[in-house]
Design a protein around this motif. Structure first.
Motif, PDB file in Angstrom:
ATOM      1  N   LEU A 147      10.811  -4.286  -8.274  1.00  0.00           N
ATOM      2  CA  LEU A 147      11.784  -4.202  -7.183  1.00  0.00           C
ATOM      3  C   LEU A 147      11.334  -5.036  -5.990  1.00  0.00           C
ATOM      4  O   LEU A 147      12.165  -5.641  -5.304  1.00  0.00           O
ATOM      5  CB  LEU A 147      11.982  -2.740  -6.769  1.00  0.00           C
ATOM      6  N   VAL A 148      10.031  -5.095  -5.760  1.00  0.00           N
ATOM      7  CA  VAL A 148       9.513  -5.930  -4.679  1.00  0.00           C
ATOM      8  C   VAL A 148       9.821  -7.399  -4.953  1.00  0.00           C
ATOM      9  O   VAL A 148      10.246  -8.146  -4.058  1.00  0.00           O
ATOM     10  CB  VAL A 148       7.996  -5.725  -4.514  1.00  0.00           C
ATOM     11  N   MET A 149       9.637  -7.832  -6.188  1.00  0.00           N
ATOM     12  CA  MET A 149       9.921  -9.224  -6.540  1.00  0.00           C
ATOM     13  C   MET A 149      11.406  -9.533  -6.458  1.00  0.00           C
ATOM     14  O   MET A 149      11.798 -10.648  -6.108  1.00  0.00           O
ATOM     15  CB  MET A 149       9.395  -9.514  -7.947  1.00  0.00           C
ATOM     16  N   THR A 150      12.238  -8.534  -6.774  1.00  0.00           N
ATOM     17  CA  THR A 150      13.680  -8.739  -6.617  1.00  0.00           C
ATOM     18  C   THR A 150      14.026  -9.001  -5.161  1.00  0.00           C
ATOM     19  O   THR A 150      14.839  -9.888  -4.844  1.00  0.00           O
ATOM     20  CB  THR A 150      14.444  -7.506  -7.125  1.00  0.00           C
ATOM     21  N   GLY A 151      13.417  -8.235  -4.262  1.00  0.00           N
ATOM     22  CA  GLY A 151      13.635  -8.468  -2.842  1.00  0.00           C
ATOM     23  C   GLY A 151      13.137  -9.826  -2.393  1.00  0.00           C
ATOM     24  O   GLY A 151      13.773 -10.498  -1.571  1.00  0.00           O
ATOM     25  N   LEU A 152      11.998 -10.256  -2.944  1.00  0.00           N
ATOM     26  CA  LEU A 152      11.454 -11.563  -2.592  1.00  0.00           C
ATOM     27  C   LEU A 152      12.374 -12.682  -3.055  1.00  0.00           C
ATOM     28  O   LEU A 152      12.624 -13.640  -2.304  1.00  0.00           O
ATOM     29  CB  LEU A 152      10.066 -11.718  -3.219  1.00  0.00           C
ATOM     30  N   ARG A 153      12.880 -12.575  -4.279  1.00  0.00           N
ATOM     31  CA  ARG A 153      13.795 -13.616  -4.777  1.00  0.00           C
ATOM     32  C   ARG A 153      15.075 -13.652  -3.946  1.00  0.00           C
ATOM     33  O   ARG A 153      15.575 -14.732  -3.611  1.00  0.00           O
ATOM     34  CB  ARG A 153      14.127 -13.372  -6.247  1.00  0.00           C
ATOM     35  N   LEU A 200      18.318 -26.508  -4.940  1.00  0.00           N
ATOM     36  CA  LEU A 200      17.021 -26.070  -4.411  1.00  0.00           C
ATOM     37  C   LEU A 200      16.900 -24.547  -4.467  1.00  0.00           C
ATOM     38  O   LEU A 200      15.843 -24.018  -4.830  1.00  0.00           O
ATOM     39  CB  LEU A 200      16.858 -26.557  -2.972  1.00  0.00           C
ATOM     40  N   ALA A 201      17.970 -23.834  -4.121  1.00  0.00           N
ATOM     41  CA  ALA A 201      17.949 -22.372  -4.170  1.00  0.00           C
ATOM     42  C   ALA A 201      17.713 -21.875  -5.597  1.00  0.00           C
ATOM     43  O   ALA A 201      16.914 -20.953  -5.828  1.00  0.00           O
ATOM     44  CB  ALA A 201      19.257 -21.806  -3.620  1.00  0.00           C
ATOM     45  N   LEU A 202      18.391 -22.483  -6.561  1.00  0.00           N
ATOM     46  CA  LEU A 202      18.199 -22.101  -7.962  1.00  0.00           C
ATOM     47  C   LEU A 202      16.794 -22.426  -8.438  1.00  0.00           C
ATOM     48  O   LEU A 202      16.189 -21.660  -9.204  1.00  0.00           O
ATOM     49  CB  LEU A 202      19.236 -22.800  -8.843  1.00  0.00           C
ATOM     50  N   LEU A 203      16.272 -23.565  -7.995  1.00  0.00           N
ATOM     51  CA  LEU A 203      14.913 -23.961  -8.380  1.00  0.00           C
ATOM     52  C   LEU A 203      13.883 -22.973  -7.827  1.00  0.00           C
ATOM     53  O   LEU A 203      12.944 -22.583  -8.537  1.00  0.00           O
ATOM     54  CB  LEU A 203      14.620 -25.369  -7.870  1.00  0.00           C
ATOM     55  N   VAL A 204      14.067 -22.557  -6.585  1.00  0.00           N
ATOM     56  CA  VAL A 204      13.144 -21.594  -5.972  1.00  0.00           C
ATOM     57  C   VAL A 204      13.199 -20.261  -6.708  1.00  0.00           C
ATOM     58  O   VAL A 204      12.152 -19.658  -7.010  1.00  0.00           O
ATOM     59  CB  VAL A 204      13.481 -21.406  -4.480  1.00  0.00           C
ATOM     60  N   GLU A 205      14.400 -19.791  -7.015  1.00  0.00           N
ATOM     61  CA  GLU A 205      14.513 -18.521  -7.729  1.00  0.00           C
ATOM     62  C   GLU A 205      13.895 -18.630  -9.124  1.00  0.00           C
ATOM     63  O   GLU A 205      13.191 -17.715  -9.578  1.00  0.00           O
ATOM     64  CB  GLU A 205      15.967 -18.091  -7.839  1.00  0.00           C
ATOM     65  N   GLY A 206      14.134 -19.735  -9.811  1.00  0.00           N
ATOM     66  CA  GLY A 206      13.542 -19.928 -11.125  1.00  0.00           C
ATOM     67  C   GLY A 206      12.026 -19.962 -11.068  1.00  0.00           C
ATOM     68  O   GLY A 206      11.345 -19.412 -11.947  1.00  0.00           O
ATOM     69  N   PHE A 207      11.478 -20.597 -10.044  1.00  0.00           N
ATOM     70  CA  PHE A 207      10.026 -20.643  -9.875  1.00  0.00           C
ATOM     71  C   PHE A 207       9.449 -19.246  -9.668  1.00  0.00           C
ATOM     72  O   PHE A 207       8.412 -18.894 -10.250  1.00  0.00           O
ATOM     73  CB  PHE A 207       9.671 -21.540  -8.690  1.00  0.00           C
ATOM     74  N   LEU A 208      10.116 -18.435  -8.844  1.00  0.00           N
ATOM     75  CA  LEU A 208       9.626 -17.079  -8.585  1.00  0.00           C
ATOM     76  C   LEU A 208       9.722 -16.206  -9.833  1.00  0.00           C
ATOM     77  O   LEU A 208       8.834 -15.389 -10.094  1.00  0.00           O
ATOM     78  CB  LEU A 208      10.421 -16.454  -7.432  1.00  0.00           C
ATOM     79  N   VAL A 209      10.786 -16.371 -10.612  1.00  0.00           N
ATOM     80  CA  VAL A 209      10.914 -15.618 -11.865  1.00  0.00           C
ATOM     81  C   VAL A 209       9.795 -16.001 -12.826  1.00  0.00           C
ATOM     82  O   VAL A 209       9.156 -15.131 -13.448  1.00  0.00           O
ATOM     83  CB  VAL A 209      12.294 -15.867 -12.504  1.00  0.00           C
ATOM     84  N   ALA A 210       9.538 -17.297 -12.953  1.00  0.00           N
ATOM     85  CA  ALA A 210       8.484 -17.756 -13.858  1.00  0.00           C
ATOM     86  C   ALA A 210       7.109 -17.288 -13.387  1.00  0.00           C
ATOM     87  O   ALA A 210       6.273 -16.852 -14.191  1.00  0.00           O
ATOM     88  CB  ALA A 210       8.518 -19.284 -13.947  1.00  0.00           C
ATOM     89  N   ALA A 211       6.877 -17.364 -12.068  1.00  0.00           N
ATOM     90  CA  ALA A 211       5.593 -16.916 -11.536  1.00  0.00           C
ATOM     91  C   ALA A 211       5.392 -15.429 -11.759  1.00  0.00           C
ATOM     92  O   ALA A 211       4.286 -14.975 -12.084  1.00  0.00           O
ATOM     93  CB  ALA A 211       5.516 -17.244 -10.043  1.00  0.00           C
ATOM     94  N   ASP A 212       6.464 -14.656 -11.613  1.00  0.00           N
ATOM     95  CA  ASP A 212       6.369 -13.210 -11.821  1.00  0.00           C
ATOM     96  C   ASP A 212       6.024 -12.895 -13.272  1.00  0.00           C
ATOM     97  O   ASP A 212       5.209 -12.008 -13.558  1.00  0.00           O
ATOM     98  CB  ASP A 212       7.699 -12.564 -11.428  1.00  0.00           C
TER      99      ASP A 212
END
Length: 220
Positions: A147-153, A200-212
């Protein structure tokens, strides 16, 4: 040729990517402002949200106060800073406005994530003799992480999309490409700028999902 085709031609033109007004320079400005605002927001909201969720005290009040930032238009906050002594402080007004906008989802998700941890698991950990710090780090935080990562994304995507507002007060970022298109009645440039922000927004979200997924406790 439609607007999308013209926007593609604009993006394919190498002349639009070079120079101080080019895409690469504006992209660097956008990433800098968005990244700085997100880092400050995380440094402010996550410790408070996680700790209040751990203790269970004062969390509702903190969440309600932080949500005030959602009710105030970002442009209004930015305009207020621009008529204050901070108007000559570079990106400080923009970053401040974006921080106020990003704190609510970060703090709310951190607090709710901690409070939704199964109480039976917490009590079992206490029964095993875990200290408060061990309980926080080894039990509550890993279980609250999704849930924390969802908030971050959510906060990251909102910040990247909203950072375009800086162009309205003459500051940098991809929003300058959009405003320049409006000023010259160039619809293709406006669409191209919007596509760049969305990408850019999609790229950032994809990066955070992959990092998680790569760095999460399950993966380790």
């Amino acid at each position: 040729m439609g607007v999308l085709g013209e926007a593609w031609n604009w993006l394919a033109d190498g002349a639009n990517w070079s120079g101080e007004s080019g895409v690469w320079h504006r992209l660097g400005e956008h990433v800098y402002v968005s990244g700085l605002a997100l880092l400050i927001s995380c440094a402010v909201a996550l410790p408070i949200g996680l700790w209040l969720g751990h203790t269970g005290r004062g969390g509702a009040l903190a969440v309600n106060v932080s949500n005030v930032g959602r009710a105030v238009p970002v442009f209004a906050v930015l305009a207020l800073f621009m008529v204050s002594p901070l108007r000559s402080a570079g990106y400080v007004p923009t970053v401040t406005a974006l921080v106020l906008f990003a704190v609510p989802p970060l703090l709310t998700n951190a607090y709710v994530g901690m409070r939704e941890v199964d109480r039976s698991v917490v009590e079992a950990a206490r029964g095993m003799g875990m200290s408060g710090t061990q309980l926080f780090r080894q039990v509550e935080l890993p279980l609250a992480r999704p849930l924390v990562m969802t908030g971050l994304r959510s906060a990251a995507v909102q910040v990247v999309a909203t950072a375009t507002i800086a162009a309205m007060v003459g500051q940098g970022g991809l929003g300058r490409i959009i405003t320049a298109g409006f000023n010259t009645y160039d619809t293709a440039q406006v669409v191209a700028g919007a596509v760049l922000v969305a990408a850019l927004a999609l790229l950032v979200e994809g990066f955070l999902v992959a990092a998680d997924r790569l760095l999460g406790p399950v993966r380790r």
